[in-house]
Scaffold this motif. Structure first.
Motif, PDB file in Angstrom:
ATOM      1  N   LEU A  19      -5.385 -40.110  11.454  1.00 23.01           N
ATOM      2  CA  LEU A  19      -5.447 -38.790  10.406  1.00 23.01           C
ATOM      3  C   LEU A  19      -6.440 -38.756   9.195  1.00 23.01           C
ATOM      4  O   LEU A  19      -7.107 -38.023   8.810  1.00 23.01           O
ATOM      5  CB  LEU A  19      -4.015 -38.893   9.849  1.00 23.01           C
ATOM      6  CG  LEU A  19      -2.945 -38.365  10.909  1.00 23.01           C
ATOM      7  CD1 LEU A  19      -1.641 -38.579  10.315  1.00 23.01           C
ATOM      8  CD2 LEU A  19      -3.050 -36.923  11.325  1.00 23.01           C
ATOM      9  N   THR A  20      -6.427 -40.273   8.734  1.00 24.16           N
ATOM     10  CA  THR A  20      -7.298 -40.298   7.364  1.00 24.16           C
ATOM     11  C   THR A  20      -8.835 -40.237   7.870  1.00 24.16           C
ATOM     12  O   THR A  20      -9.566 -39.604   7.142  1.00 24.16           O
ATOM     13  CB  THR A  20      -7.226 -41.630   6.899  1.00 24.16           C
ATOM     14  OG1 THR A  20      -5.848 -41.964   6.384  1.00 24.16           O
ATOM     15  CG2 THR A  20      -8.019 -41.839   5.474  1.00 24.16           C
ATOM     16  N   HIS A  64     -15.355 -33.413  11.868  1.00 23.51           N
ATOM     17  CA  HIS A  64     -14.528 -31.899  11.725  1.00 23.51           C
ATOM     18  C   HIS A  64     -15.149 -31.170  12.910  1.00 23.51           C
ATOM     19  O   HIS A  64     -15.734 -30.061  12.801  1.00 23.51           O
ATOM     20  CB  HIS A  64     -15.024 -31.351  10.347  1.00 23.51           C
ATOM     21  CG  HIS A  64     -14.455 -32.063   9.237  1.00 23.51           C
ATOM     22  ND1 HIS A  64     -14.541 -31.643   8.200  1.00 23.51           N
ATOM     23  CD2 HIS A  64     -13.517 -33.298   9.275  1.00 23.51           C
ATOM     24  CE1 HIS A  64     -13.725 -32.647   6.901  1.00 23.51           C
ATOM     25  NE2 HIS A  64     -13.121 -33.128   7.961  1.00 23.51           N
ATOM     26  N   HIS A  71     -16.769 -35.860   7.594  1.00 19.04           N
ATOM     27  CA  HIS A  71     -17.197 -34.296   7.867  1.00 19.04           C
ATOM     28  C   HIS A  71     -17.842 -34.375   9.265  1.00 19.04           C
ATOM     29  O   HIS A  71     -17.862 -33.316   9.999  1.00 19.04           O
ATOM     30  CB  HIS A  71     -18.115 -34.078   6.702  1.00 19.04           C
ATOM     31  CG  HIS A  71     -17.850 -33.770   5.595  1.00 19.04           C
ATOM     32  ND1 HIS A  71     -16.621 -32.747   5.325  1.00 19.04           N
ATOM     33  CD2 HIS A  71     -17.768 -34.327   4.353  1.00 19.04           C
ATOM     34  CE1 HIS A  71     -16.237 -32.673   4.063  1.00 19.04           C
ATOM     35  NE2 HIS A  71     -16.995 -33.657   3.533  1.00 19.04           N
ATOM     36  N   LEU A  98      -6.389 -34.844  15.809  1.00 18.02           N
ATOM     37  CA  LEU A  98      -5.543 -34.995  14.427  1.00 18.02           C
ATOM     38  C   LEU A  98      -4.197 -34.521  14.660  1.00 18.02           C
ATOM     39  O   LEU A  98      -3.316 -35.151  14.150  1.00 18.02           O
ATOM     40  CB  LEU A  98      -6.541 -34.426  13.373  1.00 18.02           C
ATOM     41  CG  LEU A  98      -5.522 -34.329  11.826  1.00 18.02           C
ATOM     42  CD1 LEU A  98      -6.680 -34.166  10.746  1.00 18.02           C
ATOM     43  CD2 LEU A  98      -4.833 -33.054  11.732  1.00 18.02           C
ATOM     44  N   ASN A  99      -4.047 -33.501  15.307  1.00 15.38           N
ATOM     45  CA  ASN A  99      -2.914 -32.959  15.790  1.00 15.38           C
ATOM     46  C   ASN A  99      -1.923 -33.919  16.510  1.00 15.38           C
ATOM     47  O   ASN A  99      -0.873 -33.983  16.418  1.00 15.38           O
ATOM     48  CB  ASN A  99      -2.742 -31.579  16.463  1.00 15.38           C
ATOM     49  CG  ASN A  99      -3.028 -30.414  15.298  1.00 15.38           C
ATOM     50  OD1 ASN A  99      -2.126 -30.004  14.951  1.00 15.38           O
ATOM     51  ND2 ASN A  99      -4.372 -30.141  15.135  1.00 15.38           N
ATOM     52  N   TYR A 157     -11.893 -33.700  17.308  1.00 14.60           N
ATOM     53  CA  TYR A 157     -11.127 -34.417  16.524  1.00 14.60           C
ATOM     54  C   TYR A 157      -9.950 -33.803  15.758  1.00 14.60           C
ATOM     55  O   TYR A 157      -8.908 -34.023  15.336  1.00 14.60           O
ATOM     56  CB  TYR A 157     -12.183 -35.080  15.454  1.00 14.60           C
ATOM     57  CG  TYR A 157     -13.030 -35.965  16.236  1.00 14.60           C
ATOM     58  CD1 TYR A 157     -12.531 -37.272  16.600  1.00 14.60           C
ATOM     59  CD2 TYR A 157     -14.494 -35.524  16.625  1.00 14.60           C
ATOM     60  CE1 TYR A 157     -13.183 -37.983  17.195  1.00 14.60           C
ATOM     61  CE2 TYR A 157     -15.211 -36.485  17.042  1.00 14.60           C
ATOM     62  CZ  TYR A 157     -14.627 -37.920  17.311  1.00 14.60           C
ATOM     63  OH  TYR A 157     -15.620 -38.846  18.202  1.00 14.60           O
ATOM     64  N   PHE A 158     -10.000 -32.339  15.729  1.00 13.43           N
ATOM     65  CA  PHE A 158      -9.074 -31.659  15.139  1.00 13.43           C
ATOM     66  C   PHE A 158      -8.052 -31.487  16.053  1.00 13.43           C
ATOM     67  O   PHE A 158      -6.790 -31.803  15.438  1.00 13.43           O
ATOM     68  CB  PHE A 158      -9.552 -29.950  15.273  1.00 13.43           C
ATOM     69  CG  PHE A 158      -8.597 -28.989  14.761  1.00 13.43           C
ATOM     70  CD1 PHE A 158      -7.795 -28.998  13.324  1.00 13.43           C
ATOM     71  CD2 PHE A 158      -7.966 -28.252  15.497  1.00 13.43           C
ATOM     72  CE1 PHE A 158      -6.819 -28.134  13.315  1.00 13.43           C
ATOM     73  CE2 PHE A 158      -6.798 -27.474  15.234  1.00 13.43           C
ATOM     74  CZ  PHE A 158      -6.466 -27.227  14.035  1.00 13.43           C
ATOM     75  N   SER A 192     -13.321 -22.345  14.990  1.00 10.50           N
ATOM     76  CA  SER A 192     -12.324 -22.700  14.229  1.00 10.50           C
ATOM     77  C   SER A 192     -11.166 -21.921  14.310  1.00 10.50           C
ATOM     78  O   SER A 192     -10.222 -22.347  14.372  1.00 10.50           O
ATOM     79  CB  SER A 192     -13.147 -22.957  12.804  1.00 10.50           C
ATOM     80  OG  SER A 192     -13.599 -21.846  12.266  1.00 10.50           O
ATOM     81  N   VAL A 242     -10.245 -38.777  10.359  1.00 12.48           N
ATOM     82  CA  VAL A 242     -10.530 -37.292  10.799  1.00 12.48           C
ATOM     83  C   VAL A 242     -10.680 -36.534   9.434  1.00 12.48           C
ATOM     84  O   VAL A 242     -11.585 -35.476   9.439  1.00 12.48           O
ATOM     85  CB  VAL A 242      -9.776 -36.742  11.817  1.00 12.48           C
ATOM     86  CG1 VAL A 242     -10.097 -35.173  11.914  1.00 12.48           C
ATOM     87  CG2 VAL A 242      -9.725 -37.469  13.019  1.00 12.48           C
ATOM     88  N   ALA A 243      -9.557 -36.582   8.551  1.00 14.23           N
ATOM     89  CA  ALA A 243      -9.710 -35.879   7.580  1.00 14.23           C
ATOM     90  C   ALA A 243     -10.782 -36.072   6.386  1.00 14.23           C
ATOM     91  O   ALA A 243     -11.431 -35.164   5.799  1.00 14.23           O
ATOM     92  CB  ALA A 243      -8.480 -35.813   6.793  1.00 14.23           C
ATOM     93  N   CYS A 244     -11.147 -37.248   6.326  1.00 15.22           N
ATOM     94  CA  CYS A 244     -12.078 -37.727   5.319  1.00 15.22           C
ATOM     95  C   CYS A 244     -13.627 -37.604   5.754  1.00 15.22           C
ATOM     96  O   CYS A 244     -14.828 -37.777   4.960  1.00 15.22           O
ATOM     97  CB  CYS A 244     -11.723 -39.033   4.784  1.00 15.22           C
ATOM     98  SG  CYS A 244     -10.253 -39.122   4.029  1.00 15.22           S
TER      99      CYS A 244
END
Length: 313
Positions: free
Chosen positions: A44-45, A54, A51, A62-63, A58-59, A136, A47-49
Protein backbone atom coordinates in the motif's frame (compact mmCIF):
# COMPACT_ATOMS: atom_id res chain seq x y z
CA UNK A 1 -33.97 -26.39 21.53
CA UNK A 2 -32.76 -22.90 20.64
CA UNK A 3 -34.31 -20.48 18.19
CA UNK A 4 -32.99 -17.31 16.58
CA UNK A 5 -34.70 -15.06 19.13
CA UNK A 6 -33.00 -16.83 22.09
CA UNK A 7 -29.48 -17.05 20.60
CA UNK A 8 -27.38 -14.20 22.01
CA UNK A 9 -23.97 -15.60 21.19
CA UNK A 10 -22.28 -18.38 19.24
CA UNK A 11 -19.52 -20.76 20.31
CA UNK A 12 -16.67 -21.00 17.80
CA UNK A 13 -14.53 -24.09 17.28
CA UNK A 14 -11.40 -23.96 19.43
CA UNK A 15 -7.99 -24.55 17.87
CA UNK A 16 -6.89 -26.74 20.79
CA UNK A 17 -8.11 -28.16 24.09
CA UNK A 18 -5.00 -27.67 26.23
CA UNK A 19 -3.80 -24.28 27.45
CA UNK A 20 -0.28 -24.76 26.11
CA UNK A 21 -1.50 -25.50 22.59
CA UNK A 22 -3.91 -22.55 22.74
CA UNK A 23 -1.03 -20.20 23.53
CA UNK A 24 1.08 -21.83 20.80
CA UNK A 25 -1.71 -21.23 18.27
CA UNK A 26 -2.03 -17.65 19.48
CA UNK A 27 1.70 -17.02 18.92
CA UNK A 28 1.64 -18.72 15.51
CA UNK A 29 -1.35 -16.76 14.21
CA UNK A 30 -0.04 -13.54 15.71
CA UNK A 31 3.11 -14.02 13.62
CA UNK A 32 1.07 -14.73 10.48
CA UNK A 33 -1.17 -11.73 11.14
CA UNK A 34 1.76 -9.36 11.67
CA UNK A 35 3.43 -10.69 8.50
CA UNK A 36 0.22 -10.04 6.54
CA UNK A 37 -0.07 -6.53 7.99
CA UNK A 38 3.56 -5.77 7.15
CA UNK A 39 3.50 -7.24 3.65
CA UNK A 40 0.24 -5.66 2.55
CA UNK A 41 1.10 -2.41 4.34
CA UNK A 42 4.38 -2.20 2.41
CA UNK A 43 2.53 -2.72 -0.88
CA UNK A 44 0.00 0.00 0.00
CA UNK A 45 2.73 2.46 0.98
CA UNK A 46 4.97 1.66 -2.01
CA UNK A 47 2.17 2.06 -4.56
CA UNK A 48 0.85 5.22 -2.91
CA UNK A 49 4.25 6.92 -2.58
CA UNK A 50 5.99 6.01 -5.85
CA UNK A 51 4.68 7.83 -8.92
CA UNK A 52 6.09 5.27 -11.33
CA UNK A 53 3.74 2.72 -9.73
CA UNK A 54 0.68 4.85 -10.47
CA UNK A 55 -0.49 2.55 -13.25
CA UNK A 56 -3.66 0.42 -13.57
CA UNK A 57 -1.86 -2.80 -12.58
CA UNK A 58 -0.57 -1.32 -9.33
CA UNK A 59 -3.85 0.49 -8.66
CA UNK A 60 -5.60 -2.89 -8.70
CA UNK A 61 -2.79 -4.38 -6.61
CA UNK A 62 -3.35 -1.63 -4.03
CA UNK A 63 -7.03 -2.60 -3.88
CA UNK A 64 -6.05 -6.27 -3.53
CA UNK A 65 -3.79 -5.42 -0.58
CA UNK A 66 -6.65 -3.50 1.07
CA UNK A 67 -8.97 -6.47 0.61
CA UNK A 68 -6.38 -8.89 1.99
CA UNK A 69 -5.85 -6.68 5.04
CA UNK A 70 -9.58 -6.53 5.65
CA UNK A 71 -10.10 -10.24 5.05
CA UNK A 72 -7.48 -11.48 7.50
CA UNK A 73 -8.51 -8.82 10.05
CA UNK A 74 -12.09 -10.08 9.92
CA UNK A 75 -11.30 -13.62 11.07
CA UNK A 76 -7.93 -13.85 12.80
CA UNK A 77 -8.00 -11.25 15.64
CA UNK A 78 -11.12 -12.76 17.23
CA UNK A 79 -9.69 -16.28 16.92
CA UNK A 80 -6.42 -15.11 18.51
CA UNK A 81 -8.29 -13.36 21.33
CA UNK A 82 -10.31 -16.52 22.03
CA UNK A 83 -7.12 -18.61 22.17
CA UNK A 84 -5.43 -16.09 24.46
CA UNK A 85 -8.36 -15.74 26.87
CA UNK A 86 -9.44 -19.40 26.70
CA UNK A 87 -12.95 -18.74 25.44
CA UNK A 88 -15.06 -19.70 22.41
CA UNK A 89 -17.79 -17.08 22.54
CA UNK A 90 -18.68 -14.49 19.92
CA UNK A 91 -21.75 -12.27 20.17
CA UNK A 92 -24.67 -12.62 17.76
CA UNK A 93 -23.89 -9.15 16.34
CA UNK A 94 -20.18 -9.97 16.12
CA UNK A 95 -20.96 -13.18 14.22
CA UNK A 96 -23.22 -11.31 11.79
CA UNK A 97 -20.46 -8.70 11.29
CA UNK A 98 -17.91 -11.45 10.55
CA UNK A 99 -20.19 -13.02 7.95
CA UNK A 100 -20.91 -9.65 6.34
CA UNK A 101 -17.31 -8.49 6.07
CA UNK A 102 -15.94 -11.91 5.07
CA UNK A 103 -18.45 -12.28 2.22
CA UNK A 104 -17.88 -8.64 1.19
CA UNK A 105 -14.10 -8.96 1.08
CA UNK A 106 -13.98 -12.52 -0.27
CA UNK A 107 -16.37 -11.72 -3.13
CA UNK A 108 -14.79 -8.35 -3.91
CA UNK A 109 -11.35 -9.95 -4.05
CA UNK A 110 -12.40 -12.52 -6.63
CA UNK A 111 -14.11 -9.87 -8.76
CA UNK A 112 -10.95 -7.80 -8.51
CA UNK A 113 -8.76 -10.76 -9.53
CA UNK A 114 -11.01 -11.11 -12.60
CA UNK A 115 -10.48 -7.43 -13.43
CA UNK A 116 -6.72 -7.89 -12.97
CA UNK A 117 -6.83 -10.75 -15.50
CA UNK A 118 -8.53 -8.36 -17.94
CA UNK A 119 -5.80 -5.79 -17.26
CA UNK A 120 -3.11 -8.35 -18.09
CA UNK A 121 -5.03 -9.38 -21.23
CA UNK A 122 -5.29 -5.81 -22.53
CA UNK A 123 -1.64 -5.09 -21.66
CA UNK A 124 -0.29 -8.02 -23.64
CA UNK A 125 -2.91 -8.73 -26.31
CA UNK A 126 -4.17 -5.21 -27.07
CA UNK A 127 -1.35 -2.83 -26.07
CA UNK A 128 -2.36 -0.14 -28.58
CA UNK A 129 -5.79 0.14 -26.96
CA UNK A 130 -4.51 0.10 -23.37
CA UNK A 131 -4.92 3.83 -22.76
CA UNK A 132 -8.49 3.93 -24.03
CA UNK A 133 -9.66 0.71 -22.36
CA UNK A 134 -7.92 1.17 -19.02
CA UNK A 135 -7.81 4.89 -18.33
CA UNK A 136 -7.93 6.20 -14.78
CA UNK A 137 -11.70 6.70 -14.94
CA UNK A 138 -12.32 3.16 -16.25
CA UNK A 139 -10.03 1.67 -13.58
CA UNK A 140 -11.83 3.54 -10.80
CA UNK A 141 -15.20 2.39 -12.13
CA UNK A 142 -14.09 -1.24 -12.35
CA UNK A 143 -12.65 -1.20 -8.82
CA UNK A 144 -15.84 0.44 -7.53
CA UNK A 145 -17.88 -2.23 -9.32
CA UNK A 146 -15.85 -4.99 -7.60
CA UNK A 147 -16.34 -3.44 -4.16
CA UNK A 148 -20.01 -2.62 -4.87
CA UNK A 149 -20.79 -6.14 -6.09
CA UNK A 150 -19.14 -7.61 -3.02
CA UNK A 151 -21.14 -5.25 -0.78
CA UNK A 152 -24.45 -6.17 -2.40
CA UNK A 153 -23.58 -9.86 -2.19
CA UNK A 154 -22.70 -9.50 1.50
CA UNK A 155 -25.92 -7.63 2.35
CA UNK A 156 -28.06 -10.29 0.67
CA UNK A 157 -26.27 -13.26 2.24
CA UNK A 158 -26.01 -11.77 5.72
CA UNK A 159 -29.64 -10.62 5.85
CA UNK A 160 -30.84 -13.96 4.50
CA UNK A 161 -28.67 -16.12 6.77
CA UNK A 162 -29.50 -14.31 10.01
CA UNK A 163 -33.22 -14.16 9.25
CA UNK A 164 -33.36 -17.97 9.44
CA UNK A 165 -34.71 -19.60 12.61
CA UNK A 166 -31.97 -21.46 14.48
CA UNK A 167 -32.99 -24.78 16.00
CA UNK A 168 -29.72 -26.68 16.38
CA UNK A 169 -28.02 -24.82 19.20
CA UNK A 170 -25.29 -22.19 18.90
CA UNK A 171 -22.05 -24.18 18.42
CA UNK A 172 -20.35 -23.23 15.12
CA UNK A 173 -17.97 -25.88 13.77
CA UNK A 174 -15.45 -23.30 12.55
CA UNK A 175 -13.01 -20.80 14.05
CA UNK A 176 -15.00 -17.92 12.58
CA UNK A 177 -18.65 -17.40 11.59
CA UNK A 178 -19.13 -18.91 8.15
CA UNK A 179 -22.41 -19.20 6.23
CA UNK A 180 -22.35 -23.03 5.71
CA UNK A 181 -21.77 -23.53 9.43
CA UNK A 182 -24.59 -21.13 10.39
CA UNK A 183 -26.92 -22.93 7.97
CA UNK A 184 -26.24 -26.19 9.82
CA UNK A 185 -27.86 -24.60 12.89
CA UNK A 186 -31.03 -23.59 11.04
CA UNK A 187 -34.31 -25.47 11.07
CA UNK A 188 -34.90 -28.11 8.40
CA UNK A 189 -35.91 -26.69 5.00
CA UNK A 190 -35.58 -23.11 6.27
CA UNK A 191 -32.11 -22.80 4.73
CA UNK A 192 -33.18 -23.56 1.13
CA UNK A 193 -33.61 -19.87 0.27
CA UNK A 194 -30.05 -19.07 1.35
CA UNK A 195 -28.80 -22.21 -0.39
CA UNK A 196 -30.30 -20.85 -3.62
CA UNK A 197 -28.40 -17.58 -3.13
CA UNK A 198 -25.19 -19.53 -2.51
CA UNK A 199 -25.69 -21.47 -5.76
CA UNK A 200 -26.23 -18.20 -7.64
CA UNK A 201 -23.07 -16.67 -6.13
CA UNK A 202 -21.05 -19.77 -6.97
CA UNK A 203 -22.35 -19.57 -10.56
CA UNK A 204 -21.16 -15.96 -10.82
CA UNK A 205 -17.74 -16.90 -9.42
CA UNK A 206 -17.57 -19.80 -11.89
CA UNK A 207 -18.25 -17.32 -14.71
CA UNK A 208 -15.37 -15.19 -13.41
CA UNK A 209 -13.14 -18.28 -13.38
CA UNK A 210 -14.01 -19.05 -17.00
CA UNK A 211 -13.18 -15.45 -17.96
CA UNK A 212 -9.80 -15.68 -16.20
CA UNK A 213 -8.96 -18.98 -17.92
CA UNK A 214 -9.91 -17.66 -21.37
CA UNK A 215 -7.90 -14.47 -20.76
CA UNK A 216 -4.78 -16.45 -19.89
CA UNK A 217 -5.17 -18.77 -22.85
CA UNK A 218 -5.13 -15.70 -25.10
CA UNK A 219 -2.21 -14.19 -23.16
CA UNK A 220 -0.06 -17.32 -23.43
CA UNK A 221 -0.82 -17.64 -27.14
CA UNK A 222 0.49 -14.11 -27.71
CA UNK A 223 3.48 -14.41 -25.36
CA UNK A 224 4.69 -17.66 -26.91
CA UNK A 225 4.79 -15.91 -30.30
CA UNK A 226 7.12 -13.18 -28.98
CA UNK A 227 10.49 -13.75 -30.73
CA UNK A 228 12.82 -12.61 -27.94
CA UNK A 229 13.32 -14.48 -24.69
CA UNK A 230 13.62 -11.14 -22.87
CA UNK A 231 10.19 -10.09 -24.10
CA UNK A 232 8.67 -13.39 -23.03
CA UNK A 233 10.30 -13.13 -19.61
CA UNK A 234 8.98 -9.60 -19.10
CA UNK A 235 5.45 -10.64 -20.08
CA UNK A 236 5.50 -13.69 -17.84
CA UNK A 237 6.90 -11.69 -14.91
CA UNK A 238 3.80 -9.47 -14.91
CA UNK A 239 1.35 -12.39 -15.32
CA UNK A 240 2.74 -15.17 -13.14
CA UNK A 241 2.20 -13.41 -9.76
CA UNK A 242 -1.45 -12.80 -10.59
CA UNK A 243 -1.88 -16.36 -11.86
CA UNK A 244 -0.27 -17.75 -8.69
CA UNK A 245 -2.57 -15.66 -6.47
CA UNK A 246 -5.66 -16.74 -8.44
CA UNK A 247 -4.60 -20.41 -8.29
CA UNK A 248 -4.03 -20.23 -4.52
CA UNK A 249 -7.36 -18.49 -4.00
CA UNK A 250 -9.38 -20.90 -6.15
CA UNK A 251 -7.71 -24.16 -5.07
CA UNK A 252 -8.08 -23.54 -1.33
CA UNK A 253 -11.67 -22.29 -1.61
CA UNK A 254 -12.70 -25.17 -3.91
CA UNK A 255 -11.22 -27.76 -1.60
CA UNK A 256 -12.98 -26.15 1.36
CA UNK A 257 -16.44 -26.19 -0.21
CA UNK A 258 -16.29 -29.10 -2.68
CA UNK A 259 -14.43 -31.77 -0.72
CA UNK A 260 -16.36 -35.04 -0.25
CA UNK A 261 -18.45 -35.20 2.90
CA UNK A 262 -16.92 -38.63 3.61
CA UNK A 263 -13.57 -37.01 4.49
CA UNK A 264 -15.10 -34.07 6.32
CA UNK A 265 -14.42 -33.57 10.02
CA UNK A 266 -14.43 -30.48 12.27
CA UNK A 267 -10.64 -30.34 12.49
CA UNK A 268 -10.07 -30.96 8.79
CA UNK A 269 -12.59 -28.17 8.08
CA UNK A 270 -10.62 -26.01 10.50
CA UNK A 271 -7.33 -26.60 8.69
CA UNK A 272 -8.90 -26.02 5.27
CA UNK A 273 -10.55 -22.79 6.49
CA UNK A 274 -7.14 -21.54 7.63
CA UNK A 275 -5.76 -22.37 4.16
CA UNK A 276 -8.31 -20.27 2.28
CA UNK A 277 -8.98 -17.46 4.77
CA UNK A 278 -5.58 -16.89 6.39
CA UNK A 279 -2.86 -18.13 4.04
CA UNK A 280 -3.70 -16.13 0.85
CA UNK A 281 -3.71 -12.67 2.52
CA UNK A 282 -0.37 -13.48 4.15
CA UNK A 283 1.26 -15.06 1.07
CA UNK A 284 -0.02 -12.71 -1.68
CA UNK A 285 2.44 -9.87 -0.84
CA UNK A 286 5.32 -12.36 -0.87
CA UNK A 287 4.27 -13.68 -4.30
CA UNK A 288 4.12 -10.19 -5.82
CA UNK A 289 7.33 -9.09 -4.15
CA UNK A 290 9.29 -12.12 -5.41
CA UNK A 291 8.11 -11.86 -9.01
CA UNK A 292 7.84 -8.10 -9.57
CA UNK A 293 11.12 -6.19 -9.89
CA UNK A 294 9.49 -2.73 -9.88
CA UNK A 295 7.68 -3.47 -6.64
CA UNK A 296 10.84 -4.88 -5.04
CA UNK A 297 12.80 -1.77 -6.02
CA UNK A 298 10.09 0.56 -4.68
CA UNK A 299 9.92 -1.34 -1.36
CA UNK A 300 13.72 -1.35 -1.04
CA UNK A 301 13.91 2.38 -1.70
CA UNK A 302 11.17 3.05 0.84
CA UNK A 303 12.80 0.90 3.55
CA UNK A 304 16.23 2.43 2.93
CA UNK A 305 14.76 5.94 3.11
CA UNK A 306 12.99 5.11 6.40
CA UNK A 307 16.17 3.69 7.94
CA UNK A 308 18.19 6.72 6.77
CA UNK A 309 15.66 9.11 8.31
CA UNK A 310 15.79 7.27 11.64
CA UNK A 311 19.60 7.33 11.64
CA UNK A 312 19.54 11.09 11.09
CA UNK A 313 17.19 11.51 14.03
Amino acid sequence: MANSSSVREFLLLAFADTRELQLLHFALFLGIYLAALLGNGLILTAVACHHRLHTPMYFFLLNLALLDLGSISTTLPKAMANSLWDTRAISYQGCAAQVFFFVLLFGSEYYLLTIMAYDRYVTICKPLHYGSLLGSRACAQMAAAAWGSGFLNAVLHTANTFSLPLCQGNAVDQFFCEIPQILKLSCSDAYLREAGLVVFSVSVLFGCSVFIVISYIQIFRVVLRVPSEQGQHKAFSTCLPHLAVVSLFISTAMFAYLKPSSISSPYLDLVVAVLYSVVPPAVNPLIYRMRNQELRDAMRTMVEYTILQRIRL
